[in-house]
Design a protein around this motif. Structure first.
Motif, PDB file in Angstrom:
ATOM      1  N   SER A 171      -1.332   1.201  -1.805  1.00  0.00           N
ATOM      2  CA  SER A 171      -1.662   1.558  -3.325  1.00  0.00           C
ATOM      3  C   SER A 171      -2.180   2.319  -3.636  1.00  0.00           C
ATOM      4  O   SER A 171      -1.571   3.014  -5.249  1.00  0.00           O
ATOM      5  N   ILE A 172      -2.953   3.763  -3.066  1.00  0.00           N
ATOM      6  CA  ILE A 172      -2.482   4.989  -3.154  1.00  0.00           C
ATOM      7  C   ILE A 172      -1.017   5.909  -3.877  1.00  0.00           C
ATOM      8  O   ILE A 172      -1.195   6.463  -4.822  1.00  0.00           O
ATOM      9  N   ARG A 173      -0.029   5.612  -2.656  1.00  0.00           N
ATOM     10  CA  ARG A 173       0.981   5.659  -3.365  1.00  0.00           C
ATOM     11  C   ARG A 173       1.771   5.431  -4.060  1.00  0.00           C
ATOM     12  O   ARG A 173       2.759   5.936  -5.097  1.00  0.00           O
ATOM     13  N   PHE A 174       1.646   3.725  -4.634  1.00  0.00           N
ATOM     14  CA  PHE A 174       2.197   3.449  -5.495  1.00  0.00           C
ATOM     15  C   PHE A 174       1.466   4.120  -7.134  1.00  0.00           C
ATOM     16  O   PHE A 174       2.531   4.406  -7.617  1.00  0.00           O
ATOM     17  N   LYS A 175       0.944   4.130  -7.246  1.00  0.00           N
ATOM     18  CA  LYS A 175      -0.159   4.493  -7.879  1.00  0.00           C
ATOM     19  C   LYS A 175       0.486   6.650  -8.203  1.00  0.00           C
ATOM     20  O   LYS A 175       0.553   6.730  -9.732  1.00  0.00           O
ATOM     21  N   LEU A 176       0.721   6.857  -7.311  1.00  0.00           N
ATOM     22  CA  LEU A 176       1.212   8.186  -7.427  1.00  0.00           C
ATOM     23  C   LEU A 176       2.884   7.846  -7.596  1.00  0.00           C
ATOM     24  O   LEU A 176       3.392   9.294  -7.489  1.00  0.00           O
ATOM     25  N   GLY A 177       4.138   7.087  -7.254  1.00  0.00           N
ATOM     26  CA  GLY A 177       4.830   6.835  -7.411  1.00  0.00           C
ATOM     27  C   GLY A 177       5.564   7.155  -6.554  1.00  0.00           C
ATOM     28  O   GLY A 177       6.510   7.633  -6.490  1.00  0.00           O
ATOM     29  N   VAL A 178       4.577   6.815  -4.954  1.00  0.00           N
ATOM     30  CA  VAL A 178       5.668   7.571  -3.985  1.00  0.00           C
ATOM     31  C   VAL A 178       6.773   6.602  -3.681  1.00  0.00           C
ATOM     32  O   VAL A 178       7.885   5.925  -3.202  1.00  0.00           O
ATOM     33  N   ILE A 179       5.840   5.112  -3.618  1.00  0.00           N
ATOM     34  CA  ILE A 179       6.718   3.667  -3.308  1.00  0.00           C
ATOM     35  C   ILE A 179       7.158   2.786  -4.185  1.00  0.00           C
ATOM     36  O   ILE A 179       6.053   3.067  -5.685  1.00  0.00           O
ATOM     37  N   THR A 180       7.591   1.827  -4.244  1.00  0.00           N
ATOM     38  CA  THR A 180       7.426   0.756  -4.710  1.00  0.00           C
ATOM     39  C   THR A 180       6.364  -0.330  -5.473  1.00  0.00           C
ATOM     40  O   THR A 180       5.676  -0.193  -4.142  1.00  0.00           O
ATOM     41  N   GLN A 181       6.217  -1.191  -6.088  1.00  0.00           N
ATOM     42  CA  GLN A 181       4.930  -2.269  -6.381  1.00  0.00           C
ATOM     43  C   GLN A 181       5.198  -2.745  -5.695  1.00  0.00           C
ATOM     44  O   GLN A 181       4.240  -3.483  -5.089  1.00  0.00           O
ATOM     45  N   VAL A 182       6.987  -3.418  -4.847  1.00  0.00           N
ATOM     46  CA  VAL A 182       7.297  -4.154  -3.813  1.00  0.00           C
ATOM     47  C   VAL A 182       6.450  -4.200  -2.892  1.00  0.00           C
ATOM     48  O   VAL A 182       6.004  -5.057  -1.896  1.00  0.00           O
ATOM     49  N   LYS A 384       4.765   6.668   6.290  1.00  0.00           N
ATOM     50  CA  LYS A 384       4.343   7.805   5.702  1.00  0.00           C
ATOM     51  C   LYS A 384       4.931   8.770   4.970  1.00  0.00           C
ATOM     52  O   LYS A 384       3.942   8.820   3.992  1.00  0.00           O
ATOM     53  N   ARG A 385       5.500   9.509   5.840  1.00  0.00           N
ATOM     54  CA  ARG A 385       6.729  10.323   5.562  1.00  0.00           C
ATOM     55  C   ARG A 385       7.997  10.194   4.909  1.00  0.00           C
ATOM     56  O   ARG A 385       8.613  10.850   4.480  1.00  0.00           O
ATOM     57  N   GLY A 386       8.283   8.386   4.687  1.00  0.00           N
ATOM     58  CA  GLY A 386       9.748   7.866   4.033  1.00  0.00           C
ATOM     59  C   GLY A 386      10.377   8.110   4.804  1.00  0.00           C
ATOM     60  O   GLY A 386      11.046   7.961   4.501  1.00  0.00           O
ATOM     61  N   GLN A 387       9.921   7.922   5.785  1.00  0.00           N
ATOM     62  CA  GLN A 387      11.215   7.499   7.031  1.00  0.00           C
ATOM     63  C   GLN A 387      11.330   5.939   7.510  1.00  0.00           C
ATOM     64  O   GLN A 387      12.679   6.416   8.221  1.00  0.00           O
ATOM     65  N   SER A 388      10.765   5.530   6.935  1.00  0.00           N
ATOM     66  CA  SER A 388      11.169   4.524   7.498  1.00  0.00           C
ATOM     67  C   SER A 388      10.029   3.603   6.280  1.00  0.00           C
ATOM     68  O   SER A 388       9.561   3.933   5.376  1.00  0.00           O
TER      69      SER A 388
END
Length: 432
Positions: A171-182, A384-388
């Motif tokens: 949820s935090i990463r989505f707010k930061l734009g790191v991952i998608t809302q889906v 969490k590192r965006g590798q998976s």
């Protein structure tokens, strides 16, 4: 400054949501008092307080009373009579009579009754022993199930808490734009699904605790017994041949089947004794008043009589009771052979099941559980590192949960297999 304030509100909201979910997950768990109890204390309590077992014990008292009843001799009969000749004008007088009669049983009927009652009392004791052996095994299985359900609840709770933390992070990463809302919604959905699994596991656990209260005859509803222990200490080395011999020597139901043969034989003896002809003994006193008739006056007199009566037992021509007793003897013999064969089969089946469970437990000692946990932690770290991808994390989580369920389920089945094997063999050394 606005961005920092925005993230601060977000973090506070997540913290309050976390606290709310934790309270929701633990509310039912703290609504009752848990009374820790170890296995030996529990099984002794079952033997002392189980209401069904207490009811079965009355069969011993009933059988002992039946022996006393069988010792009773036939009751004597006391009779009184009065007669009047009915000729008051001729003054023929009146009189009284009294008689005591008693049946003298022949053919050893009383001895046969007592033998039947004694054999049935011994059978009742053997059946009670068999009832307790099964009760002890069933109570042990209930105790193990309560431990297993507690472990399953712990596994589901740990999985839920881990997924909940991941959902909060997403949820935090989505707010930061790191991952998608889906992805954020997917992780939140998985956390909610796992929470439902926690509730289901909690219900199963509490139901098994309530069953422990039933087995111990506990009446208070404000607390539940909380079993202690784990699935260690269930490893044994057995020989199938030795187990079969132990079962033939120790199984209470086989002893009961053998005693049933003895009971049927004594019933046959009683049926034969009942065909003997009994004698009726009687003794009486008659008193006639003074006859004042002028033609044939008779003084008052008292007479004494004794007699023997012999019944004509035409019913002996019908041998239904005797034939029924003979068939009962044949039936008991057949039942004994069937029980003996059934015990051999049960021991063999329980032994093979135990050996298979032992092999399965050894399979998990190769490190399957550790490997699954390491894979999950690696996938979460990579995610969490965006590798998976999130899908890889969810698959790893499900695999780890399945491996945990399989592992603890195998340990539980291993313990259950030992209980069933010792029940089948008529031995008992369970203590954990």
């Amino acid at each position: 400054m606005t961005t920092i304030k925005k993230y601060s509100k977000l973090l506070l909201g997540l913290i309050f949501m976390n606290i709310s979910l934790m309270i929701q997950a633990q509310k039912a768990d703290t609504a009752f008092i848990k009374k820790p109890i170890d296995y030996m204390t529990y099984i002794n309590l079952v033997g002392k307080s189980n209401l069904s077992y207490a009811a079965e014990k009355f069969n011993i008292n009933i059988a002992d009373v039946a022996i006393q009843t069988a010792r009773i001799f036939p009751d004597p009969q006391l009779g009184f009579g009065w007669f009047d000749n009915g000729q008051k004008r001729m003054k023929l007088g009146y009189g009284f009579n009294s008689e005591v009669s008693w049946t003298l049983e022949m053919g050893g009927k009383r001895k046969a009754r007592i033998e039947v009652a004694r054999n049935q009392a011994q059978l009742s004791r053997l059946l009670l022993d068999n009832y307790y052996n099964n009760l002890r095994a069933d109570a042990t299985l209930a105790y193990l199930l309560a431990i297993q359900n507690r472990i399953v609840l712990d596994v589901e709770s740990d999985s839920y808490l881990q997924m909940k933390k991941l959902a909060e992070s997403d949820s935090i990463r989505f707010k930061l734009g790191v991952i998608t809302q889906v992805d954020a919604r997917q992780s939140k959905l998985e956390a909610g699904t796992m929470l439902n699994d926690v509730f289901s596991a909690e219900a199963e656990w509490k139901s098994s605790l309530a069953n422990l209260s039933l087995l111990t005859g506990k009446t208070k509803s404000d607390s539940l017994l909380y079993p202690q222990g784990d699935f260690s200490g269930f490893e044994r080395q057995f020989s199938l041949q030795d187990l079969v011999i132990e079962a033939q020597n120790n199984r209470a139901d086989l002893k009961a089947a053998l005693q049933s043969k003895t009971v049927s034989q004594s019933l046959l003896k009683q049926a034969k004794a009942d065909r003997a002809i009994d004698l009726g003994l009687s003794f009486g006193v008659n008193n006639a008043a003074y006859v004042r008739n002028t033609i044939a006056p008779t003084p008052a007199m008292t007479t004494v009589n004794a007699g023997i009566s012999v019944p004509l037992k035409f019913s002996n021509n019908r041998s239904g009771d005797l034939r029924a007793a003979q068939y009962g003897t044949l039936q008991a013999e057949t039942t004994y052979k069937q029980t003996e064969l059934q015990i051999q089969t049960e021991v063999s089946q329980a032994y093979f099941t135990y050996i298979a469970a032992q092999k399965q437990v050894n399979q998990f000692k190769s490190g399957l559980l550790t490997e699954a946990k390491a894979i999950l932690e690696g996938k979460i770290y990579s995610y969490k590192r965006g590798q998976s991808s999130l899908l890889e994390v969810l698959n790893a989580q499900r695999t780890y949960n399945d491996v945990q369920h399989d592992y603890y389920g195998t340990l539980y089945n291993y313990a259950v297999a030992l209980v069933e094997l010792e029940r089948a063999a008529g031995i008992w050394d369970i203590n954990f």
